[in-house]
Write an enzyme that holds these catalytic residues in place. Structure first.
Site, PDB file in Angstrom:
ATOM      1  N   GLU A 261       0.879  -0.876  -0.179  1.00  0.00           N
ATOM      2  CA  GLU A 261      -0.205   0.136  -0.438  1.00  0.00           C
ATOM      3  C   GLU A 261       0.566   0.995  -0.501  1.00  0.00           C
ATOM      4  OE1 GLU A 261      -1.039   3.257   1.221  1.00  0.00           O
ATOM      5  OE2 GLU A 261      -1.682   2.762   2.753  1.00  0.00           O
ATOM      6  N   CYS A 298      -2.941   7.665   5.382  1.00  0.00           N
ATOM      7  CA  CYS A 298      -3.013   7.217   3.984  1.00  0.00           C
ATOM      8  C   CYS A 298      -3.663   7.318   3.020  1.00  0.00           C
ATOM      9  CB  CYS A 298      -2.435   5.692   3.941  1.00  0.00           C
ATOM     10  SG  CYS A 298      -3.802   4.860   4.845  1.00  0.00           S
TER      11      CYS A 298
END
Length: 504
Positions: A261, A298
């Site tokens: 990720e 994120c």
């Protein structure tokens, strides 16, 4: 709790003469052993040995271990919070909530595997009399892939670190784990690793199920992803670092999956009716989400796209600026992250109209916001890259069609958001199929910061948001990353995996 600063390899504390001093946000640092290829090899061989039994253990055995790890972490709550606060600069309430999320997702995966649905067991009975050819008996189930490497994240020292979602889902699947701890919080990593090690020992399971290796450089991480006994990698971090590891995984003689990720600007589209009706609320809401955790999520909504000149556009901007200018400075996770944020804000400022300029002073940061046209956004690729911190970009589209075109031109994202009212439904209907191809999670009338651990959650997306668009690092489907289907044809029942012989 006194920190020893050593690796924890298959239940043993392993020191090394090469150490570095940790750099907490407050207080004194401590010496931390640095990992080498030899440490990695020792941990991976222990993990492979442990897989011979752990990979064939019952679901209940692994579920009980996950519950025990959660209990062991909670038993260390006070020293864990204290060291995590000193190392990360995050406030106590945030870290206590993150600890609860960490133990919660361990118990979540324990409950998940107890139900055994994740095994996806299938059975086609034999048809010996079928013409023109008989069919054999076929059984299928998901099986663990082997030892997994996990890289701890800087921005979640608990929930995406040593005992985070990658580790929890891998252990739930039956895969031993070798963790490369993040150098920003080695003490936090150590305490959690001790909890995991204690739970494994108390359960009488092989010590090689888990190892923690420290390392501030690239040696340990590079050796880990290239070790021939590692079968997959879980990673949360920067695009640059993640891509380097991804390339190493792909270049192996036997390539392995890298579940990374990496980066996302998480664009928010303000549709006209919502903008007209709720401009001020949208402005303050965006400001709150943008600065949450000093913008170090994120899912931080770094880009807002709105129609130029629409009713409410200037009201949104004014409300956002007012809220951001009042937002206090926050401590960033590391000196390097604060420096990178300061440099990025300075480099991007000439590319548009600065609305809020504060930057970072030392390790403390406040918001920066830049206003650009859709043409400037398209012409300057740097504007489309994630800035790790409370940096916001307001993009003015020419009209609804231009907003749709911008959506279609986006790189892969973790999230996209539609702020909409009833009058926006037909326009929103045009956005949905476009956004489905761009992200893993589409929101309506919310803000993307905050990721629920649930069966339906997807935390992933097309590259560069993640390196595997079919996977999620949060939620029940995260376990699928560390499993593969195996078919058993005409195997006697006594040779089948125990959970296929008798589920439960």
């Amino acid at each position: 709790m006194t920190l020893h600063g050593n690796h924890l390899i298959a239940g043993a504390r392993v020191a090394h003469e090469d150490t570095v001093l940790s750099t907490p946000s407050s207080g004194d640092g401590h010496a931390v052993s640095q990992g080498t290829g030899a440490h990695v090899d020792q941990a991976c061989r222990a993990a492979e040995d442990a897989f011979a039994t752990f990979g064939y253990s019952r679901c209940e055995t692994r579920a009980a271990l996950l519950d025990a790890i959660a209990d062991a972490i909670e038993a260390r709550a006070a020293p864990l919070t204290e060291i995590a606060m000193r190392e990360s600069g995050l406030p106590q309430v945030r870290l206590e909530g993150e600890r609860e999320r960490t133990t919660g997702q361990l118990r979540y995966f324990a409950a998940l595997i107890r139900k055994t649905d994740y095994l996806d067991m299938r059975h086609d009975p034999a048809l010996p009399d079928r013409a023109p050819a008989p069919r054999p008996e076929l059984r299928m189930m998901q099986r663990p892939i082997g030892p997994v490497a996990v890289f701890g994240a800087s921005n979640f020292p608990l929930a995406f670190s040593v005992a985070g979602g990658d580790t929890a889902s891998a252990l739930a699947a039956g895969c031993p784990v070798v963790v490369k701890g993040h150098p920003a919080h080695p003490g936090t990593c150590e305490i959690v690793a001790e909890a995991i090690t204690q739970a494994i020992a108390d359960a009488g399971l092989p010590a090689g199920i888990f190892s923690l290796i420290h390392g501030a450089g690239v040696e340990a991480g590079s050796a880990l992803v290239q070790h021939p006994l590692i079968r997959a990698v879980g990673f949360t971090g920067s695009l640059r670092g993640g891509r380097a590891l991804f390339d190493l995984c792909a270049a192996r003689p036997e390539p392995i999956p890298f579940f990374g990720e990496l980066g996302s600007i998480n664009p928010v589209f303000l549709l006209p009716a919502a903008l007209q009706a709720r401009a001020a609320d949208l402005g303050t809401g965006w400001a709150g989400s943008l600065t949450m955790g000093a913008g170090q999520f994120c899912t931080n909504p770094g880009v807002v796209i709105l129609p130029k000149g629409a009713d409410g556009a200037e009201g949104f901007i004014a409300a956002a600026i007012a809220a951001l200018e009042q937002a206090p400075a926050q401590t960033m996770l590391t000196d390097a992250i604060a420096s990178a944020y300061r440099d990025s804000a300075a480099e991007l400022a000439p590319l548009g109209q600065p609305l809020v300029q504060t930057g970072a002073e030392g390790r403390n940061a406040r918001a920066n916001v830049l206003r650009v046209s859709s043409a400037e956004f398209r012409d300057q690729p740097a504007l489309q890259h994630e800035v790790f911190g409370p940096f916001g970009l307001i993009v003015e589209a020419e009209d609804d069609a231009d907003m749709l075109a911008l959506a279609a031109e986006l790189d892969g994202q973790l999230t996209t958001t539609l702020q909409m009212d009833a009058g926006d439904t037909e326009l929103a209907r045009q956005f949905v199929p476009v956004l489905e191809r761009k992200c893993g999670r589409i929101l309506a009338n919310g803000w993307p910061t905050g990721v629920e651990v649930a069966d339906a959650m997807v935390h992933g997306g097309p590259y560069p948001a993640s390196t595997n668009f079919g996977a999620t690092s949060v939620g029940g489907m995260a376990i699928r990353r560390f499993l593969r289907p195996v078919c058993y044809q005409n195997l006697p029942a006594e040779l089948l995996p125990q959970d296929l012989q008798q589920p439960g």
